[in-house]
Design a protein around this motif. Sequence first.
Motif, PDB file in Angstrom:
ATOM      1  N   ASN A 292      44.009  38.658  43.586  1.00  0.00           N
ATOM      2  CA  ASN A 292      44.970  38.075  42.643  1.00  0.00           C
ATOM      3  C   ASN A 292      44.553  38.265  41.191  1.00  0.00           C
ATOM      4  OD1 ASN A 292      46.514  37.158  44.797  1.00  0.00           O
ATOM      5  ND2 ASN A 292      45.544  35.144  44.830  1.00  0.00           N
ATOM      6  N   ILE A 293      43.408  38.924  40.976  1.00  0.00           N
ATOM      7  CA  ILE A 293      42.934  39.184  39.616  1.00  0.00           C
ATOM      8  C   ILE A 293      43.216  40.647  39.290  1.00  0.00           C
ATOM      9  CG2 ILE A 293      40.969  39.150  38.047  1.00  0.00           C
ATOM     10  CD1 ILE A 293      39.632  37.123  39.910  1.00  0.00           C
ATOM     11  N   PRO A 294      44.281  40.932  38.537  1.00  0.00           N
ATOM     12  CA  PRO A 294      44.656  42.324  38.269  1.00  0.00           C
ATOM     13  C   PRO A 294      43.858  42.982  37.150  1.00  0.00           C
ATOM     14  CG  PRO A 294      46.228  40.855  37.235  1.00  0.00           C
ATOM     15  CD  PRO A 294      45.260  39.980  37.984  1.00  0.00           C
ATOM     16  N   GLY A 295      43.281  42.155  36.266  1.00  0.00           N
ATOM     17  CA  GLY A 295      42.586  42.708  35.106  1.00  0.00           C
ATOM     18  C   GLY A 295      41.083  42.751  35.264  1.00  0.00           C
ATOM     19  N   LYS A 296      40.402  42.964  34.150  1.00  0.00           N
ATOM     20  CA  LYS A 296      38.961  43.174  34.176  1.00  0.00           C
ATOM     21  C   LYS A 296      38.174  41.883  34.383  1.00  0.00           C
ATOM     22  CE  LYS A 296      38.725  47.380  31.365  1.00  0.00           C
ATOM     23  NZ  LYS A 296      38.186  48.175  32.493  1.00  0.00           N
ATOM     24  N   LEU A 297      37.090  42.024  35.118  1.00  0.00           N
ATOM     25  CA  LEU A 297      36.116  40.959  35.282  1.00  0.00           C
ATOM     26  C   LEU A 297      35.034  41.117  34.213  1.00  0.00           C
ATOM     27  CD1 LEU A 297      35.737  41.443  39.120  1.00  0.00           C
ATOM     28  CD2 LEU A 297      36.596  39.337  38.092  1.00  0.00           C
ATOM     29  N   HIS A 298      34.371  40.021  33.891  1.00  0.00           N
ATOM     30  CA  HIS A 298      33.245  40.100  32.962  1.00  0.00           C
ATOM     31  C   HIS A 298      32.125  40.914  33.612  1.00  0.00           C
ATOM     32  CE1 HIS A 298      29.892  38.915  30.414  1.00  0.00           C
ATOM     33  NE2 HIS A 298      30.758  38.377  29.565  1.00  0.00           N
ATOM     34  N   ALA A 299      31.396  41.663  32.816  1.00  0.00           N
ATOM     35  CA  ALA A 299      30.320  42.510  33.337  1.00  0.00           C
ATOM     36  C   ALA A 299      29.304  41.709  34.144  1.00  0.00           C
ATOM     37  CB  ALA A 299      29.630  43.232  32.186  1.00  0.00           C
ATOM     38  N   GLY A 300      29.033  40.472  33.703  1.00  0.00           N
ATOM     39  CA  GLY A 300      28.100  39.621  34.435  1.00  0.00           C
ATOM     40  C   GLY A 300      28.637  39.239  35.795  1.00  0.00           C
ATOM     41  N   ALA A 301      29.952  38.986  35.870  1.00  0.00           N
ATOM     42  CA  ALA A 301      30.586  38.668  37.146  1.00  0.00           C
ATOM     43  C   ALA A 301      30.571  39.885  38.065  1.00  0.00           C
ATOM     44  CB  ALA A 301      32.017  38.184  36.917  1.00  0.00           C
ATOM     45  N   VAL A 302      30.833  41.070  37.492  1.00  0.00           N
ATOM     46  CA  VAL A 302      30.812  42.310  38.281  1.00  0.00           C
ATOM     47  C   VAL A 302      29.438  42.499  38.917  1.00  0.00           C
ATOM     48  CG1 VAL A 302      30.922  44.828  38.166  1.00  0.00           C
ATOM     49  CG2 VAL A 302      32.636  43.453  36.959  1.00  0.00           C
ATOM     50  N   LYS A 303      28.402  42.222  38.162  1.00  0.00           N
ATOM     51  CA  LYS A 303      27.031  42.362  38.674  1.00  0.00           C
ATOM     52  C   LYS A 303      26.833  41.498  39.911  1.00  0.00           C
ATOM     53  CE  LYS A 303      22.181  41.632  37.428  1.00  0.00           C
ATOM     54  NZ  LYS A 303      21.234  41.146  36.382  1.00  0.00           N
ATOM     55  N   TYR A 304      27.298  40.247  39.845  1.00  0.00           N
ATOM     56  CA  TYR A 304      27.152  39.359  41.016  1.00  0.00           C
ATOM     57  C   TYR A 304      27.965  39.859  42.197  1.00  0.00           C
ATOM     58  CZ  TYR A 304      27.985  35.748  44.377  1.00  0.00           C
ATOM     59  OH  TYR A 304      28.116  35.089  45.572  1.00  0.00           O
ATOM     60  N   TYR A 305      29.225  40.209  41.944  1.00  0.00           N
ATOM     61  CA  TYR A 305      30.094  40.628  43.052  1.00  0.00           C
ATOM     62  C   TYR A 305      29.557  41.868  43.769  1.00  0.00           C
ATOM     63  CZ  TYR A 305      33.523  37.192  41.523  1.00  0.00           C
ATOM     64  OH  TYR A 305      34.155  36.022  41.195  1.00  0.00           O
ATOM     65  N   LYS A 306      28.980  42.779  43.024  1.00  0.00           N
ATOM     66  CA  LYS A 306      28.384  43.969  43.637  1.00  0.00           C
ATOM     67  C   LYS A 306      27.184  43.587  44.492  1.00  0.00           C
ATOM     68  CE  LYS A 306      29.858  47.579  40.401  1.00  0.00           C
ATOM     69  NZ  LYS A 306      29.426  48.612  39.416  1.00  0.00           N
ATOM     70  N   GLU A 307      26.363  42.678  43.987  1.00  0.00           N
ATOM     71  CA  GLU A 307      25.202  42.209  44.749  1.00  0.00           C
ATOM     72  C   GLU A 307      25.620  41.494  46.024  1.00  0.00           C
ATOM     73  OE1 GLU A 307      22.080  41.359  41.040  1.00  0.00           O
ATOM     74  OE2 GLU A 307      22.857  39.705  42.264  1.00  0.00           O
ATOM     75  N   ALA A 308      26.726  40.736  45.944  1.00  0.00           N
ATOM     76  CA  ALA A 308      27.185  39.923  47.074  1.00  0.00           C
ATOM     77  C   ALA A 308      28.071  40.697  48.051  1.00  0.00           C
ATOM     78  CB  ALA A 308      27.933  38.700  46.551  1.00  0.00           C
ATOM     79  N   GLY A 309      28.371  41.959  47.731  1.00  0.00           N
ATOM     80  CA  GLY A 309      29.147  42.785  48.646  1.00  0.00           C
ATOM     81  C   GLY A 309      30.648  42.593  48.573  1.00  0.00           C
ATOM     82  N   PHE A 310      31.145  42.055  47.462  1.00  0.00           N
ATOM     83  CA  PHE A 310      32.596  41.925  47.284  1.00  0.00           C
ATOM     84  C   PHE A 310      33.186  43.310  47.009  1.00  0.00           C
ATOM     85  CE2 PHE A 310      31.449  37.617  46.917  1.00  0.00           C
ATOM     86  CZ  PHE A 310      32.568  36.797  46.796  1.00  0.00           C
ATOM     87  N   GLU A 311      34.390  43.508  47.507  1.00  0.00           N
ATOM     88  CA  GLU A 311      35.088  44.768  47.207  1.00  0.00           C
ATOM     89  C   GLU A 311      35.936  44.564  45.954  1.00  0.00           C
ATOM     90  OE1 GLU A 311      37.316  46.398  50.425  1.00  0.00           O
ATOM     91  OE2 GLU A 311      35.645  46.320  51.839  1.00  0.00           O
ATOM     92  N   LEU A 312      35.662  45.353  44.929  1.00  0.00           N
ATOM     93  CA  LEU A 312      36.394  45.250  43.667  1.00  0.00           C
ATOM     94  C   LEU A 312      37.252  46.493  43.456  1.00  0.00           C
ATOM     95  CD1 LEU A 312      33.510  43.961  41.333  1.00  0.00           C
ATOM     96  CD2 LEU A 312      35.169  42.601  42.630  1.00  0.00           C
ATOM     97  N   THR A 313      38.326  46.294  42.715  1.00  0.00           N
ATOM     98  CA  THR A 313      39.192  47.423  42.372  1.00  0.00           C
ATOM     99  C   THR A 313      38.689  48.101  41.110  1.00  0.00           C
ATOM    100  OG1 THR A 313      40.691  46.145  40.960  1.00  0.00           O
ATOM    101  CG2 THR A 313      41.150  46.160  43.351  1.00  0.00           C
ATOM    102  N   GLU A 314      39.168  49.295  40.846  1.00  0.00           N
ATOM    103  CA  GLU A 314      38.771  50.008  39.624  1.00  0.00           C
ATOM    104  C   GLU A 314      39.208  49.245  38.381  1.00  0.00           C
ATOM    105  OE1 GLU A 314      40.062  54.025  39.565  1.00  0.00           O
ATOM    106  OE2 GLU A 314      39.012  54.598  41.401  1.00  0.00           O
ATOM    107  N   ASN A 315      40.365  48.591  38.474  1.00  0.00           N
ATOM    108  CA  ASN A 315      40.872  47.840  37.320  1.00  0.00           C
ATOM    109  C   ASN A 315      40.009  46.638  36.992  1.00  0.00           C
ATOM    110  OD1 ASN A 315      43.051  49.567  36.977  1.00  0.00           O
ATOM    111  ND2 ASN A 315      44.435  48.337  38.239  1.00  0.00           N
ATOM    112  N   GLN A 316      39.323  46.104  37.998  1.00  0.00           N
ATOM    113  CA  GLN A 316      38.524  44.901  37.781  1.00  0.00           C
ATOM    114  C   GLN A 316      37.166  45.202  37.145  1.00  0.00           C
ATOM    115  OE1 GLN A 316      38.547  43.397  41.819  1.00  0.00           O
ATOM    116  NE2 GLN A 316      40.151  41.915  41.363  1.00  0.00           N
ATOM    117  N   MET A 317      36.727  46.444  37.191  1.00  0.00           N
ATOM    118  CA  MET A 317      35.395  46.791  36.693  1.00  0.00           C
ATOM    119  C   MET A 317      35.440  47.450  35.295  1.00  0.00           C
ATOM    120  SD  MET A 317      33.408  48.044  40.129  1.00  0.00           S
ATOM    121  CE  MET A 317      34.626  49.251  40.657  1.00  0.00           C
TER     122      MET A 317
END
Length: 317
Positions: A292-317
Amino acid sequence: MKFGKTLLATTALLATSCLAQAETRVTYKSAKSTSSYYQMGVQIAEAMKAGTNGDIIVTVEESQGSVQNVMEVKGRGADYVFTTPPSLVSLAQGGKAMFKDKGHVKFADIRALFPIPSLTMHFVMSSKSGVTDFAGMEGKSVLLGKGSFGAREGAKYLKLFGLEDKIKLAEVEISNAVPALKNGQIDGFVTSGSWPAPNVVEAAASTDVHILSLSDDQIKQTKRTKLVIPAGTYAGQDTAVNTTSLPVVAFTTTAMDEATAYTLTKTFWEQKAKMGAGAPWWNGVNKELMSNIPGKLHAGAVKYYKEAGFELTENQM
């Protein structure tokens, strides 16, 4: 002796200074103090303090609404976190609708951290009314309330489904919906909020109710996000309810440093189960809401999500 006292005083001052530097303070702008979303803000503040051993202290600020939260980005700094539907962020960044001619360069710096419970539509009818679908609402007395998202959304749906001017709109305050339903003053009411919604819990516990489910075609007409309320969420609810929602997300800006955004996001997800034990609406927040988040995530949040194995879209990164 004087030297010893001076040394002790200096040591205490340095310790206090180091503690102050280690402590990160964040302002969390939520909603009106009477709303469930303000309560969520308080719960997040408590979770952040517990989850970081006091390294992050969150101060919850009352707000008059999501538009105000976005507008305040103009004058806020690195410590600002706020909640709003992602759609409003998109409108602000595009200078559209309520943000027309009110644009600001800082809107482009807004970044998402994590989802919180969605505003979920509930169409609650008394079992005595015999209403089990929207067509059955014709001729019934229904409370929509005034001024809220739920009231506006409810009115829109009634028009979309051909029920405008075919039901009796009750002149009762939404705060009195449950007693009015229980004593037969109204046949049903429309409300929005996180699920389980406190007023729907109360209604289902005090009288027999039926929560209407929308068809896929009806959901498509509303142009809202589909949400499924699991069976058993409310007393007497034996089957899942298909309804609509307005996603809500916690945002900050690129002014916040990566370490703070990372810790906020990590702590939120790690503390979510504990929050859910005390407030069931947190149990509806899961990895699926990330879509439900179509736009960009904060770089710090992206770091956590990658570590935790979340699947992110290109738009979110």
